[in-house]
Write a protein that holds these residues in place. Sequence first.
Motif, PDB file in Angstrom:
ATOM      1  N   ALA A   1     160.132  74.978 -46.703  1.00 14.14           N
ATOM      2  CA  ALA A   1     159.573  75.090 -48.052  1.00 14.14           C
ATOM      3  C   ALA A   1     160.479  74.439 -49.099  1.00 14.14           C
ATOM      4  CB  ALA A   1     159.301  76.549 -48.388  1.00 14.14           C
ATOM      5  N   PRO A   2     161.777  74.744 -49.111  1.00 15.27           N
ATOM      6  CA  PRO A   2     162.635  74.051 -50.089  1.00 15.27           C
ATOM      7  C   PRO A   2     162.732  72.550 -49.831  1.00 15.27           C
ATOM      8  CG  PRO A   2     163.747  76.000 -49.239  1.00 15.27           C
ATOM      9  CD  PRO A   2     162.518  75.809 -48.426  1.00 15.27           C
TER      10      PRO A   2
ATOM     11  N   MET B   1     160.508  81.096 -30.340  1.00 13.68           N
ATOM     12  CA  MET B   1     159.338  80.877 -31.192  1.00 13.68           C
ATOM     13  C   MET B   1     159.442  81.656 -32.501  1.00 13.68           C
ATOM     14  SD  MET B   1     156.107  80.519 -28.550  1.00 13.68           S
ATOM     15  CE  MET B   1     155.871  82.251 -28.471  1.00 13.68           C
ATOM     16  N   GLN B   2     159.908  82.906 -32.434  1.00 13.98           N
ATOM     17  CA  GLN B   2     160.031  83.713 -33.645  1.00 13.98           C
ATOM     18  C   GLN B   2     161.069  83.142 -34.601  1.00 13.98           C
ATOM     19  OE1 GLN B   2     160.896  87.616 -32.219  1.00 13.98           O
ATOM     20  NE2 GLN B   2     158.795  88.011 -31.569  1.00 13.98           N
ATOM     21  N   VAL B   3     162.217  82.772 -34.068  1.00 10.89           N
ATOM     22  CA  VAL B   3     163.279  82.223 -34.913  1.00 10.89           C
ATOM     23  C   VAL B   3     162.865  80.868 -35.480  1.00 10.89           C
ATOM     24  CG1 VAL B   3     165.667  81.400 -34.923  1.00 10.89           C
ATOM     25  CG2 VAL B   3     165.088  83.533 -33.764  1.00 10.89           C
ATOM     26  N   THR B   4     162.184  80.064 -34.676  1.00  9.41           N
ATOM     27  CA  THR B   4     161.698  78.769 -35.158  1.00  9.41           C
ATOM     28  C   THR B   4     160.727  78.958 -36.312  1.00  9.41           C
ATOM     29  OG1 THR B   4     161.988  77.734 -32.994  1.00  9.41           O
ATOM     30  CG2 THR B   4     160.453  76.668 -34.506  1.00  9.41           C
ATOM     31  N   PHE B   5     159.827  79.921 -36.194  1.00 16.37           N
ATOM     32  CA  PHE B   5     158.846  80.190 -37.245  1.00 16.37           C
ATOM     33  C   PHE B   5     159.547  80.564 -38.547  1.00 16.37           C
ATOM     34  CE2 PHE B   5     156.182  83.275 -39.523  1.00 16.37           C
ATOM     35  CZ  PHE B   5     155.076  82.493 -39.783  1.00 16.37           C
ATOM     36  N   VAL B   6     160.471  81.501 -38.477  1.00 14.40           N
ATOM     37  CA  VAL B   6     161.150  81.975 -39.684  1.00 14.40           C
ATOM     38  C   VAL B   6     162.010  80.871 -40.298  1.00 14.40           C
ATOM     39  CG1 VAL B   6     162.870  83.607 -40.550  1.00 14.40           C
ATOM     40  CG2 VAL B   6     161.097  84.387 -38.974  1.00 14.40           C
ATOM     41  N   LEU B   7     162.803  80.187 -39.471  1.00 10.08           N
ATOM     42  CA  LEU B   7     163.673  79.141 -40.004  1.00 10.08           C
ATOM     43  C   LEU B   7     162.886  77.956 -40.557  1.00 10.08           C
ATOM     44  CD1 LEU B   7     166.664  79.036 -37.498  1.00 10.08           C
ATOM     45  CD2 LEU B   7     166.598  79.962 -39.812  1.00 10.08           C
ATOM     46  N   THR B   8     161.748  77.648 -39.957  1.00  8.09           N
ATOM     47  CA  THR B   8     160.936  76.545 -40.466  1.00  8.09           C
ATOM     48  C   THR B   8     160.436  76.863 -41.870  1.00  8.09           C
ATOM     49  OG1 THR B   8     160.277  75.880 -38.246  1.00  8.09           O
ATOM     50  CG2 THR B   8     158.892  75.130 -40.046  1.00  8.09           C
TER      51      THR B   8
ATOM     52  N   ILE C   1     152.398  68.477 -44.843  1.00  7.10           N
ATOM     53  CA  ILE C   1     152.197  68.539 -43.390  1.00  7.10           C
ATOM     54  C   ILE C   1     153.139  67.571 -42.685  1.00  7.10           C
ATOM     55  CG2 ILE C   1     150.558  68.002 -41.543  1.00  7.10           C
ATOM     56  CD1 ILE C   1     148.375  69.154 -43.444  1.00  7.10           C
ATOM     57  N   ARG C   2     153.261  66.373 -43.199  1.00 14.58           N
ATOM     58  CA  ARG C   2     154.142  65.382 -42.565  1.00 14.58           C
ATOM     59  C   ARG C   2     155.608  65.816 -42.605  1.00 14.58           C
ATOM     60  NH1 ARG C   2     150.957  60.386 -45.089  1.00 14.58           N
ATOM     61  NH2 ARG C   2     149.396  60.206 -43.469  1.00 14.58           N
ATOM     62  N   VAL C   3     156.069  66.252 -43.754  1.00 14.37           N
ATOM     63  CA  VAL C   3     157.460  66.698 -43.870  1.00 14.37           C
ATOM     64  C   VAL C   3     157.664  67.975 -43.063  1.00 14.37           C
ATOM     65  CG1 VAL C   3     159.221  67.541 -45.470  1.00 14.37           C
ATOM     66  CG2 VAL C   3     157.803  65.582 -46.097  1.00 14.37           C
ATOM     67  N   GLY C   4     156.703  68.895 -43.134  1.00 12.71           N
ATOM     68  CA  GLY C   4     156.802  70.140 -42.385  1.00 12.71           C
ATOM     69  C   GLY C   4     156.845  69.931 -40.885  1.00 12.71           C
ATOM     70  N   ALA C   5     156.116  68.947 -40.395  1.00 14.01           N
ATOM     71  CA  ALA C   5     156.127  68.658 -38.961  1.00 14.01           C
ATOM     72  C   ALA C   5     157.501  68.182 -38.507  1.00 14.01           C
ATOM     73  CB  ALA C   5     155.068  67.608 -38.629  1.00 14.01           C
ATOM     74  N   VAL C   6     158.124  67.352 -39.309  1.00 18.38           N
ATOM     75  CA  VAL C   6     159.468  66.871 -38.963  1.00 18.38           C
ATOM     76  C   VAL C   6     160.463  68.028 -39.008  1.00 18.38           C
ATOM     77  CG1 VAL C   6     161.349  65.360 -39.686  1.00 18.38           C
ATOM     78  CG2 VAL C   6     158.996  64.512 -39.730  1.00 18.38           C
ATOM     79  N   VAL C   7     160.356  68.867 -40.041  1.00 17.03           N
ATOM     80  CA  VAL C   7     161.248  70.026 -40.142  1.00 17.03           C
ATOM     81  C   VAL C   7     161.051  70.942 -38.942  1.00 17.03           C
ATOM     82  CG1 VAL C   7     161.733  72.124 -41.481  1.00 17.03           C
ATOM     83  CG2 VAL C   7     161.435  69.939 -42.642  1.00 17.03           C
TER      84      VAL C   7
END
Length: 77
Positions: free
Chosen positions: A31-32, A19-26, A54-60
């Motif tokens: 963002a870019p 969860m921590q790594v997913t948060f940071v990598l997301t 939100i849509r792009v962020g969800a896929v990422v």
Amino acid sequence: MPEPVETTDPDGVDYGWVMQVTFVLTILVGAPTVAVLSIPADLPSWETRAEFAIRVGAVVWLVVSIAVFTYAKRRRD
């Protein structure tokens, strides 16, 4: 030395690490990605910009979480 109040010995995947790594990598990847993909998009209002992010962020997030979980699972085995 007092005994620790709580100790864990996780069997399998360490979900806290995932969860921590997913948060940071997301954030680092998302963002870019949102910024680059928003350049050609027609986003006239803040509402459409938020929906796009939100849509792009969800896929990422989904791609990153699956990749991190798979990495953790293979690394554990």
